[in-house]
Design an enzyme around this catalytic site. Structure first.
Site, PDB file in Angstrom:
ATOM      1  N   SER A  44       0.838  -1.190   0.000  1.00 36.78           N
ATOM      2  CA  SER A  44       0.000   0.000   0.000  1.00 36.78           C
ATOM      3  C   SER A  44       0.878   1.247   0.000  1.00 36.78           C
ATOM      4  CB  SER A  44      -0.936  -0.049   1.221  1.00 36.78           C
ATOM      5  OG  SER A  44      -1.812   1.051   1.202  1.00 36.78           O
ATOM      6  N   TYR A  62      -4.275   7.178  -7.749  1.00 36.24           N
ATOM      7  CA  TYR A  62      -3.329   6.485  -6.855  1.00 36.24           C
ATOM      8  C   TYR A  62      -3.862   6.476  -5.424  1.00 36.24           C
ATOM      9  CZ  TYR A  62       1.146   5.159  -4.748  1.00 36.24           C
ATOM     10  OH  TYR A  62       2.149   4.503  -4.052  1.00 36.24           O
ATOM     11  N   LYS A  71      -5.118   3.077  -3.278  1.00 37.49           N
ATOM     12  CA  LYS A  71      -4.445   2.575  -2.069  1.00 37.49           C
ATOM     13  C   LYS A  71      -5.414   2.519  -0.871  1.00 37.49           C
ATOM     14  CE  LYS A  71      -0.337   1.842  -3.873  1.00 37.49           C
ATOM     15  NZ  LYS A  71       0.124   0.466  -4.138  1.00 37.49           N
TER      16      LYS A  71
END
Ligand SMILES: NC(=O)c1ccc[n+]([C@@H]2O[C@H](COP(=O)([O-])OP(=O)(O)OC[C@H]3O[C@@H](n4cnc5c(N)ncnc54)[C@H](OP(=O)(O)O)[C@@H]3O)[C@@H](O)[C@H]2O)c1
Length: 256
Positions: free
Chosen positions: A145, A161, A165
């Site tokens: 992560s 992004y 995550k």
């Protein structure tokens, strides 16, 4: 760094194994005795890592694949098990930080492609490989992560992004709860700010395109020397691999 972990007889699959954090994880798993399937698109990088592993007496197979393509993701899981035997350890490490820039100007297809690599491919590989781990009563899944999952507002202009995550950690914790007690553990790992090609990529972008805030932060991280090496990032993860904990979000800075 070499690990004291003994993974002799275990088979691992590492995505994004050609460079950066994934390369170091693959080398460490091999040093611990695991046979390793190396996944990414850049075959030259994968072959270089495989050669390094074999030179040290380890076992590695190269499986080039684009994880943006669901068919290739599914083929990858099958090929790795065919070539090595059942996979015991899955390291979902590959990710992209693009597209970067003002979110309203991002092509939604690019946004979805990033989610496909960073999240959908992770879930698909886990879903493909978990049944065999569960049947054999032992397995380890690690999803790499990012600290951005704790503070999604921190990385402006990298909406895909940050989203991927945060969702990756929810996926990890939920799946771990579903399979608690099976002998298979599923955890996420925040590796810290690591001096890799991903960091280079952001610094190489035009600040006018990706946003001053994002660009300046990454340039400053490099300039002030706060980035750690892949080896420093991976060392605590290798210690964690022996643990029976599941459903955790580990951070490189945790005391262990
Ligand atoms: N570096 C950091 O500061 C940092 C911080 C927080 C989290 N992370 C996380 O750590 C992980 C590794 O990052 P890194 O810094 O080592 O990045 P990196 O050096 O850019 O390596 C990324 C790896 O993923 C592979 N990859 C990317 N797109 C792919 C695709 N479509 N199909 C297959 N493989 C693909 C790349 O290979 P190809 O391009 O050859 O396919 C490469 O091997 C990522 O999950 C990242 O989000 C990194």
């Amino acid at each position: 760094m070499t690990t004291s972990l003994d993974l002799t007889g275990k088979n691992s699959l590492v995505t994004g194994a050609g460079r950066g954090i994934g390369r170091t994880i693959a080398l460490e798993l091999a040093a611990a005795g695991s046979a390793v399937a190396l996944i990414a698109r850049s075959t030259d990088e994968l072959h270089a890592v495989a050669a390094e592993i074999r030179a040290a007496g380890g076992i590695a197979v190269v499986i080039p694949a684009d994880l943006a393509d669901p068919v290739q993701v599914s083929d990858t899981a099958k090929r790795a098990a065919d070539e090595l035997g059942p996979i015991d350890i899955l390291i979902n490490n590959a990710a992209v930080i693009w597209p970067a820039g003002p979110s309203t100007e991002i092509d939604p297809a690019q946004w979805a492609a990033a989610i496909g690599i960073n999240l959908t491919a992770v879930a698909a590989l886990s879903f493909a490989l978990l049944p065999s781990m569960i049947e054999r009563g032992w397995g380890r899944v690690i999803n790499i992560s990012s600290g951005v999952a704790a503070r999604p507002e921190f990385m402006l202009s990298a909406n895909a992004y940050a989203t991927s995550k945060v969702a990756l950690e929810a996926h990890t914790v939920n799946l771990a709860a579903e399979f608690a007690g099976s002998g298979v553990t599923i955890n996420a790992y925040r590796p810290g700010g690591v001096d890799t090609a991903m960091q280079d990529w952001i610094r190489d972008q035009d600040p006018a395109e990706i946003g001053e805030d994002l660009h300046t932060r990454f340039v400053e991280q490099k300039a002030t020397g706060v980035l750690i090496s892949p080896a420093e990032s991976v060392a605590p993860l290798m210690v964690r691999l022996a643990s029976a904990q599941t459903g955790q979000v580990w951070d490189v800075s945790d005391q262990i």
